[in-house]
Write a protein that holds these residues in place. Sequence first.
Motif, PDB file in Angstrom:
ATOM      1  N   ARG A 137      81.407  74.466  73.674  1.00 31.73           N
ATOM      2  CA  ARG A 137      82.660  74.919  74.289  1.00 31.73           C
ATOM      3  C   ARG A 137      82.477  75.164  75.785  1.00 31.73           C
ATOM      4  NH1 ARG A 137      85.541  79.479  75.632  1.00 31.73           N
ATOM      5  NH2 ARG A 137      83.903  80.912  75.028  1.00 31.73           N
ATOM      6  N   ARG A 186      76.917  73.301  62.093  1.00 32.29           N
ATOM      7  CA  ARG A 186      78.133  73.691  61.377  1.00 32.29           C
ATOM      8  C   ARG A 186      78.437  72.798  60.176  1.00 32.29           C
ATOM      9  NH1 ARG A 186      81.575  77.526  63.534  1.00 32.29           N
ATOM     10  NH2 ARG A 186      82.399  77.276  61.443  1.00 32.29           N
ATOM     11  N   GLU A 231      87.897  77.817  66.892  1.00 34.09           N
ATOM     12  CA  GLU A 231      86.869  77.872  65.849  1.00 34.09           C
ATOM     13  C   GLU A 231      85.974  79.087  66.036  1.00 34.09           C
ATOM     14  OE1 GLU A 231      83.266  75.229  64.035  1.00 34.09           O
ATOM     15  OE2 GLU A 231      85.085  74.251  64.698  1.00 34.09           O
ATOM     16  N   GLU A 232      85.624  79.388  67.272  1.00 35.46           N
ATOM     17  CA  GLU A 232      84.793  80.566  67.529  1.00 35.46           C
ATOM     18  C   GLU A 232      85.494  81.852  67.106  1.00 35.46           C
ATOM     19  OE1 GLU A 232      81.579  80.369  70.987  1.00 35.46           O
ATOM     20  OE2 GLU A 232      83.619  80.228  71.729  1.00 35.46           O
ATOM     21  N   ARG A 233      86.807  81.895  67.282  1.00 34.01           N
ATOM     22  CA  ARG A 233      87.566  83.082  66.884  1.00 34.01           C
ATOM     23  C   ARG A 233      87.856  83.099  65.387  1.00 34.01           C
ATOM     24  NH1 ARG A 233      90.587  81.671  71.707  1.00 34.01           N
ATOM     25  NH2 ARG A 233      92.151  80.732  70.353  1.00 34.01           N
ATOM     26  N   VAL A 256      78.138  76.013  68.799  1.00 37.97           N
ATOM     27  CA  VAL A 256      79.557  75.802  69.110  1.00 37.97           C
ATOM     28  C   VAL A 256      79.893  76.395  70.465  1.00 37.97           C
ATOM     29  CG1 VAL A 256      81.918  76.352  68.393  1.00 37.97           C
ATOM     30  CG2 VAL A 256      80.240  75.660  66.688  1.00 37.97           C
ATOM     31  N   HIS A 257      79.331  77.557  70.779  1.00 36.76           N
ATOM     32  CA  HIS A 257      79.587  78.208  72.060  1.00 36.76           C
ATOM     33  C   HIS A 257      79.081  77.348  73.225  1.00 36.76           C
ATOM     34  CE1 HIS A 257      80.571  81.545  74.651  1.00 36.76           C
ATOM     35  NE2 HIS A 257      79.363  81.466  75.182  1.00 36.76           N
ATOM     36  N   LEU A 273      87.522  74.343  70.116  1.00 39.88           N
ATOM     37  CA  LEU A 273      86.282  75.065  69.871  1.00 39.88           C
ATOM     38  C   LEU A 273      86.462  76.575  70.031  1.00 39.88           C
ATOM     39  CD1 LEU A 273      83.991  72.523  71.689  1.00 39.88           C
ATOM     40  CD2 LEU A 273      84.016  72.977  69.224  1.00 39.88           C
ATOM     41  N   ALA A 274      87.321  76.983  70.967  1.00 41.94           N
ATOM     42  CA  ALA A 274      87.594  78.410  71.137  1.00 41.94           C
ATOM     43  C   ALA A 274      88.263  78.968  69.887  1.00 41.94           C
ATOM     44  CB  ALA A 274      88.466  78.646  72.367  1.00 41.94           C
ATOM     45  N   VAL A 276      76.867  79.613  65.610  1.00 36.76           N
ATOM     46  CA  VAL A 276      77.782  80.160  66.616  1.00 36.76           C
ATOM     47  C   VAL A 276      77.321  79.762  68.008  1.00 36.76           C
ATOM     48  CG1 VAL A 276      78.659  82.293  67.641  1.00 36.76           C
ATOM     49  CG2 VAL A 276      78.492  82.080  65.161  1.00 36.76           C
TER      50      VAL A 276
END
Length: 109
Positions: free
Chosen positions: A13, A66, A96-98, A9-10, A93-94, A6
């Motif tokens: 992003r 990931r 994917e984060e959600r 990815v953050h 990416l946002a 996480v």
Amino acid sequence: MPVKSVAAVHRLRLVSGPEGLSFILLLICAVLKRTTSFNAVPVLGPIHGVLFILYVVFLVQAHQARRWEPKRGWVLFVLSVLPTGGFFAERMLAKEERGEPDAPATATA
């Protein structure tokens, strides 16, 4: 989803938007350099360079964390070298984060 995954990815992003903006500003400044006496390229060039390098480093880290398919990594890389591509990468990416799916679900009647 593991925390390391996480976070990777953050980070990617968070840098994708500023990288995309710096690319657009650098292109504008390059045009202004040729058409006017305004020259911000020596300032914006290194800023964009650092943001691009961070984007690539974070992309590699997120790809490893990931375990994305190679196609996804390449798409995100190509977006980084296209004007406004960083904004599309940030949006992907946002999602994917959600935890949203890549493609919208289609309703069946």
